[in-house]
Design a protein around this motif. Structure first.
Motif, PDB file in Angstrom:
ATOM      1  N   LEU A   8       0.828  -1.204   0.000  1.00 15.81           N
ATOM      2  CA  LEU A   8       0.000   0.000   0.000  1.00 15.81           C
ATOM      3  C   LEU A   8       0.864   1.256   0.000  1.00 15.81           C
ATOM      4  O   LEU A   8       1.887   1.312   0.685  1.00 15.81           O
ATOM      5  CB  LEU A   8      -0.890   0.037   1.247  1.00 15.81           C
ATOM      6  CG  LEU A   8      -1.947  -1.048   1.374  1.00 15.81           C
ATOM      7  CD1 LEU A   8      -2.580  -1.012   2.753  1.00 15.81           C
ATOM      8  CD2 LEU A   8      -3.011  -0.867   0.305  1.00 15.81           C
ATOM      9  N   THR A   9       0.427   2.252  -0.735  1.00 17.66           N
ATOM     10  CA  THR A   9       1.066   3.566  -0.653  1.00 17.66           C
ATOM     11  C   THR A   9       0.455   4.312   0.530  1.00 17.66           C
ATOM     12  O   THR A   9      -0.609   3.930   1.052  1.00 17.66           O
ATOM     13  CB  THR A   9       0.830   4.383  -1.931  1.00 17.66           C
ATOM     14  OG1 THR A   9      -0.576   4.672  -2.032  1.00 17.66           O
ATOM     15  CG2 THR A   9       1.318   3.652  -3.172  1.00 17.66           C
ATOM     16  N   GLN A  10       1.103   5.392   0.915  1.00 16.11           N
ATOM     17  CA  GLN A  10       0.525   6.217   1.977  1.00 16.11           C
ATOM     18  C   GLN A  10      -0.841   6.740   1.548  1.00 16.11           C
ATOM     19  O   GLN A  10      -1.777   6.763   2.352  1.00 16.11           O
ATOM     20  CB  GLN A  10       1.447   7.390   2.315  1.00 16.11           C
ATOM     21  CG  GLN A  10       2.633   7.012   3.150  1.00 16.11           C
ATOM     22  CD  GLN A  10       3.471   8.211   3.537  1.00 16.11           C
ATOM     23  OE1 GLN A  10       3.374   9.282   2.942  1.00 16.11           O
ATOM     24  NE2 GLN A  10       4.312   8.031   4.545  1.00 16.11           N
ATOM     25  N   ALA A  11      -0.960   7.136   0.307  1.00 13.48           N
ATOM     26  CA  ALA A  11      -2.227   7.676  -0.183  1.00 13.48           C
ATOM     27  C   ALA A  11      -3.339   6.629  -0.112  1.00 13.48           C
ATOM     28  O   ALA A  11      -4.468   6.939   0.283  1.00 13.48           O
ATOM     29  CB  ALA A  11      -2.070   8.197  -1.609  1.00 13.48           C
ATOM     30  N   GLU A  12      -3.027   5.383  -0.490  1.00 14.06           N
ATOM     31  CA  GLU A  12      -4.036   4.320  -0.457  1.00 14.06           C
ATOM     32  C   GLU A  12      -4.486   4.025   0.968  1.00 14.06           C
ATOM     33  O   GLU A  12      -5.687   3.909   1.238  1.00 14.06           O
ATOM     34  CB  GLU A  12      -3.485   3.045  -1.099  1.00 14.06           C
ATOM     35  CG  GLU A  12      -3.283   3.159  -2.599  1.00 14.06           C
ATOM     36  CD  GLU A  12      -2.463   2.017  -3.185  1.00 14.06           C
ATOM     37  OE1 GLU A  12      -2.655   1.738  -4.382  1.00 14.06           O
ATOM     38  OE2 GLU A  12      -1.630   1.416  -2.461  1.00 14.06           O
ATOM     39  N   LEU A  13      -3.526   3.878   1.883  1.00 10.99           N
ATOM     40  CA  LEU A  13      -3.895   3.587   3.268  1.00 10.99           C
ATOM     41  C   LEU A  13      -4.628   4.763   3.889  1.00 10.99           C
ATOM     42  O   LEU A  13      -5.628   4.570   4.590  1.00 10.99           O
ATOM     43  CB  LEU A  13      -2.653   3.230   4.088  1.00 10.99           C
ATOM     44  CG  LEU A  13      -2.906   2.890   5.560  1.00 10.99           C
ATOM     45  CD1 LEU A  13      -3.904   1.752   5.712  1.00 10.99           C
ATOM     46  CD2 LEU A  13      -1.587   2.559   6.253  1.00 10.99           C
ATOM     47  N   ALA A  14      -4.163   5.960   3.623  1.00 11.19           N
ATOM     48  CA  ALA A  14      -4.832   7.144   4.168  1.00 11.19           C
ATOM     49  C   ALA A  14      -6.289   7.201   3.735  1.00 11.19           C
ATOM     50  O   ALA A  14      -7.178   7.470   4.550  1.00 11.19           O
ATOM     51  CB  ALA A  14      -4.090   8.405   3.725  1.00 11.19           C
TER      52      ALA A  14
END
Length: 66
Positions: A8-14
């Motif tokens: 996961l990227t930070q954007a996806e998890l966020a």
């Protein structure tokens, strides 16, 4: 880091937990306090127990050569 092991990227998890990417970045960097509900949401999104996020990792003992 659990987020990376799950691809996961930070954007996806966020997005999954209702945070902005910069807010998640600050959490990961230890630059901000995390509310209990955020820890629960992160644990659910990462499919891990809450304790996996709040307890320090257990160090792996290093074996000495015989």
């Amino acid at each position: 880091m659990m987020r990376l092991t799950r691809g996961l990227t930070q954007a996806e998890l966020a997005k999954r937990v209702g945070l902005t990417q910069p807010a998640l970045s600050r959490i990961e960097a230890g630059q901000t306090r995390v509310r209990v509900e955020q820890v629960v949401a992160l644990a659910q999104a990462l499919d891990v127990p809450v304790m996996a996020l709040i307890r320090p990792p257990v160090p792996t003992p290093q074996l000495m050569p015989a």
